[in-house]
Design a protein around this motif. Structure first.
Motif, PDB file in Angstrom:
ATOM      1  N   UNK A 144       2.103  31.743  33.308  1.00  0.00           N
ATOM      2  CA  UNK A 144       3.007  32.436  32.389  1.00  0.00           C
ATOM      3  C   UNK A 144       3.174  31.587  31.144  1.00  0.00           C
ATOM      4  N   UNK A 145       2.959  32.191  29.971  1.00  0.00           N
ATOM      5  CA  UNK A 145       3.096  31.471  28.697  1.00  0.00           C
ATOM      6  C   UNK A 145       3.961  32.306  27.753  1.00  0.00           C
ATOM      7  N   UNK A 149      15.156  30.888  37.328  1.00  0.00           N
ATOM      8  CA  UNK A 149      15.325  30.702  35.884  1.00  0.00           C
ATOM      9  C   UNK A 149      14.018  30.373  35.175  1.00  0.00           C
ATOM     10  N   UNK A 150      12.942  30.150  35.924  1.00  0.00           N
ATOM     11  CA  UNK A 150      11.690  29.678  35.322  1.00  0.00           C
ATOM     12  C   UNK A 150      11.147  30.679  34.309  1.00  0.00           C
ATOM     13  N   UNK A 151      11.142  31.975  34.646  1.00  0.00           N
ATOM     14  CA  UNK A 151      10.597  32.983  33.738  1.00  0.00           C
ATOM     15  C   UNK A 151      11.325  32.958  32.407  1.00  0.00           C
ATOM     16  N   UNK A 152      12.651  32.901  32.459  1.00  0.00           N
ATOM     17  CA  UNK A 152      13.440  32.903  31.226  1.00  0.00           C
ATOM     18  C   UNK A 152      13.170  31.655  30.392  1.00  0.00           C
ATOM     19  N   UNK A 153      12.992  30.507  31.054  1.00  0.00           N
ATOM     20  CA  UNK A 153      12.734  29.268  30.326  1.00  0.00           C
ATOM     21  C   UNK A 153      11.369  29.315  29.634  1.00  0.00           C
ATOM     22  N   UNK A 154      10.383  29.900  30.311  1.00  0.00           N
ATOM     23  CA  UNK A 154       9.060  30.046  29.686  1.00  0.00           C
ATOM     24  C   UNK A 154       9.148  30.997  28.497  1.00  0.00           C
ATOM     25  N   UNK A 155       9.812  32.136  28.678  1.00  0.00           N
ATOM     26  CA  UNK A 155       9.941  33.110  27.591  1.00  0.00           C
ATOM     27  C   UNK A 155      10.674  32.522  26.393  1.00  0.00           C
ATOM     28  N   UNK A 156      11.563  31.555  26.665  1.00  0.00           N
ATOM     29  CA  UNK A 156      12.305  30.915  25.574  1.00  0.00           C
ATOM     30  C   UNK A 156      11.486  29.862  24.856  1.00  0.00           C
ATOM     31  N   UNK A 157      10.262  29.584  25.357  1.00  0.00           N
ATOM     32  CA  UNK A 157       9.376  28.665  24.675  1.00  0.00           C
ATOM     33  C   UNK A 157       9.456  27.229  25.131  1.00  0.00           C
ATOM     34  N   UNK A 194       6.277  42.357  28.545  1.00  0.00           N
ATOM     35  CA  UNK A 194       7.372  42.296  27.589  1.00  0.00           C
ATOM     36  C   UNK A 194       8.526  43.118  28.101  1.00  0.00           C
ATOM     37  N   UNK A 195       9.712  42.622  27.881  1.00  0.00           N
ATOM     38  CA  UNK A 195      10.908  43.341  28.307  1.00  0.00           C
ATOM     39  C   UNK A 195      12.048  42.923  27.409  1.00  0.00           C
ATOM     40  N   UNK A 196      13.164  43.657  27.541  1.00  0.00           N
ATOM     41  CA  UNK A 196      14.337  43.361  26.724  1.00  0.00           C
ATOM     42  C   UNK A 196      15.155  42.256  27.344  1.00  0.00           C
ATOM     43  N   UNK A 197      16.408  42.249  27.050  1.00  0.00           N
ATOM     44  CA  UNK A 197      17.297  41.157  27.480  1.00  0.00           C
ATOM     45  C   UNK A 197      17.765  41.376  28.895  1.00  0.00           C
ATOM     46  N   UNK A 198      16.847  41.260  29.867  1.00  0.00           N
ATOM     47  CA  UNK A 198      17.215  41.393  31.273  1.00  0.00           C
ATOM     48  C   UNK A 198      17.385  40.042  31.888  1.00  0.00           C
ATOM     49  N   UNK A 199      17.642  40.035  33.209  1.00  0.00           N
ATOM     50  CA  UNK A 199      17.841  38.772  33.924  1.00  0.00           C
ATOM     51  C   UNK A 199      16.518  38.235  34.390  1.00  0.00           C
ATOM     52  N   UNK A 200      16.230  36.968  34.102  1.00  0.00           N
ATOM     53  CA  UNK A 200      14.962  36.373  34.520  1.00  0.00           C
ATOM     54  C   UNK A 200      14.909  36.144  35.996  1.00  0.00           C
ATOM     55  N   UNK A 201      13.777  36.457  36.606  1.00  0.00           N
ATOM     56  CA  UNK A 201      13.608  36.234  38.038  1.00  0.00           C
ATOM     57  C   UNK A 201      12.222  35.728  38.321  1.00  0.00           C
ATOM     58  N   UNK A 202      12.088  35.077  39.439  1.00  0.00           N
ATOM     59  CA  UNK A 202      10.780  34.708  39.964  1.00  0.00           C
ATOM     60  C   UNK A 202      10.880  34.630  41.457  1.00  0.00           C
ATOM     61  N   UNK A 203       9.751  34.705  42.119  1.00  0.00           N
ATOM     62  CA  UNK A 203       9.797  34.708  43.581  1.00  0.00           C
ATOM     63  C   UNK A 203       9.556  33.335  44.141  1.00  0.00           C
ATOM     64  N   UNK A 210      12.680  40.115  31.856  1.00  0.00           N
ATOM     65  CA  UNK A 210      12.759  38.767  31.313  1.00  0.00           C
ATOM     66  C   UNK A 210      13.481  38.767  29.974  1.00  0.00           C
ATOM     67  N   UNK A 211      13.921  37.604  29.588  1.00  0.00           N
ATOM     68  CA  UNK A 211      14.561  37.458  28.286  1.00  0.00           C
ATOM     69  C   UNK A 211      13.490  37.085  27.267  1.00  0.00           C
ATOM     70  N   UNK A 212      12.982  38.076  26.578  1.00  0.00           N
ATOM     71  CA  UNK A 212      11.982  37.807  25.563  1.00  0.00           C
ATOM     72  C   UNK A 212      10.577  38.096  26.037  1.00  0.00           C
ATOM     73  N   UNK A 213       9.597  38.097  25.129  1.00  0.00           N
ATOM     74  CA  UNK A 213       8.211  38.432  25.469  1.00  0.00           C
ATOM     75  C   UNK A 213       7.509  37.304  26.216  1.00  0.00           C
TER      76      UNK A 213
END
Length: 314
Positions: free
Chosen positions: A164-165, A222-230, A305-314, A245-248
């Motif tokens: 994931x990038x 929280x990993x997905x959200x942290x990646x999406x945040x750059x 890509x998604x809007x301002x949802x809650x980041x999740x990972x398994x 996810x939060x962001x593309x």
């Protein structure tokens, strides 16, 4: 000597810590200390060595614990069998490394079987085998092999692990990349011991790549959200693509063998299993067959890509 005293001893022996045992037993610490003292007085030997405020299970305690574990396990198995015969055992207790892995499964199972109570325990892979042997849980959903006598596992899902990038990253839009392309890249990862970190460490070591771990912790969700945040890149299971996810975000295949995880349902083959546990096991197998089919149908290289949802990972 009574059952509450034996169960108290069992928990204290596990932690070798009075206050932690009291917390799990939900009783006052002095009550736990008095129970252990009475048990030792009745048995005529010390079960623990005291060193200041610390206690340690001694040889008498270790020997007694093996027999207490066996006796309480047999008793609990008998109680489960009788409850199941009377159709009163409408509960299943499940352990999972990451609760988000089983969230959708639990929602579907509750809708299909509203009369069955599911209790969920988040556990490390190291503690799952112990929980199964102690009959603290009926089933475990694990992404790492669980080792122990009599443990039986069933493959639920074999899925690809992807890179994931952040959208706009130099690797975004690539169909597949070798691990060598990640040399020097900042990596977001769960802590050591979590299956994603175990897999990443193994793959990087084999490829001779030194990852730069810029963020690690005990919140894999929280990993997905942290990646999406750059903040960096991450290795994530294919099912994480379905999360909001939060962001593309973009997903890229790793062009290396062995970049996958196997999710397994594990049980103690020597333990009696209630109708509720058997129902849950069959339902879980069917659920993850559907998840696997859906994941296979989704192109791995497609950017998510998604809007301002809650980041999740398994």
């Amino acid at each position: 000597m009574d059952l509450p005293a034996l169960r108290c001893f069992q928990v204290v022996a596990r932690y070798e810590h009075i206050s932690r045992a009291a917390e799990e037993l939900r009783v006052a610490q002095p009550s736990v200390s008095r129970t252990i003292s009475r048990l030792e007085a009745e048995l005529g030997v010390r079960l623990f060595d005291r060193r200041g405020r610390r206690i340690h299970l001694n040889e008498h305690g270790a020997s007694f614990l093996r027999r207490v574990d066996r006796a309480l396990r047999e008793l609990d198995d008998g109680l489960r069998e009788l409850a199941d015969a009377a159709e009163r055992n409408r509960r299943v207790t499940l352990a999972a490394e990451t609760l988000l892995t089983v969230t959708a499964l639990l929602v579907r199972f509750r809708d299909a079987h509203p009369g069955i109570e599911v209790r969920l325990r988040q556990s490390s892979a190291d503690s799952m085998a112990r929980r199964l042997r102690a009959r603290e849980v009926d089933l475990c959903v694990a992404s790492q092999p669980l080792v122990g006598p009599g443990l039986v596992s069933e493959l639920l899902l074999r899925e690809e692990v992807l890179l994931a990038v952040p959208d706009g990253h130099r690797l975004a839009g690539r169909d597949a990349v070798p691990l060598s392309a990640l040399e020097g890249e900042p990596l977001v990862s769960p802590s050591r011991g979590h299956w994603q970190r175990v897999l990443a460490d193994r793959l990087f070591a084999r490829a001779g790549v030194e990852p730069v771990v810029v963020c690690e912790g005990d919140e894999p969700g929280a990993v997905v959200s942290l990646v999406a945040a750059g903040l960096g890149v991450a290795l994530l299971p294919a099912m994480a693509r379905a999360s909001e996810i939060r962001g593309p975000l973009s997903w890229v295949r790793i062009a290396e063998p062995g970049c996958h995880r196997e999710l397994r349902l594990v049980r103690d083959g020597g333990a009696p299993h209630s109708t509720a546990a058997r129902l849950f096991a069959a339902f879980a197998a069917d659920h993850f067959r559907t998840v696997g089919a859906t994941a296979t149908a989704t192109p791995a290289g497609a950017a998510a890509r998604a809007g301002a949802g809650a980041g999740t990972t398994a």
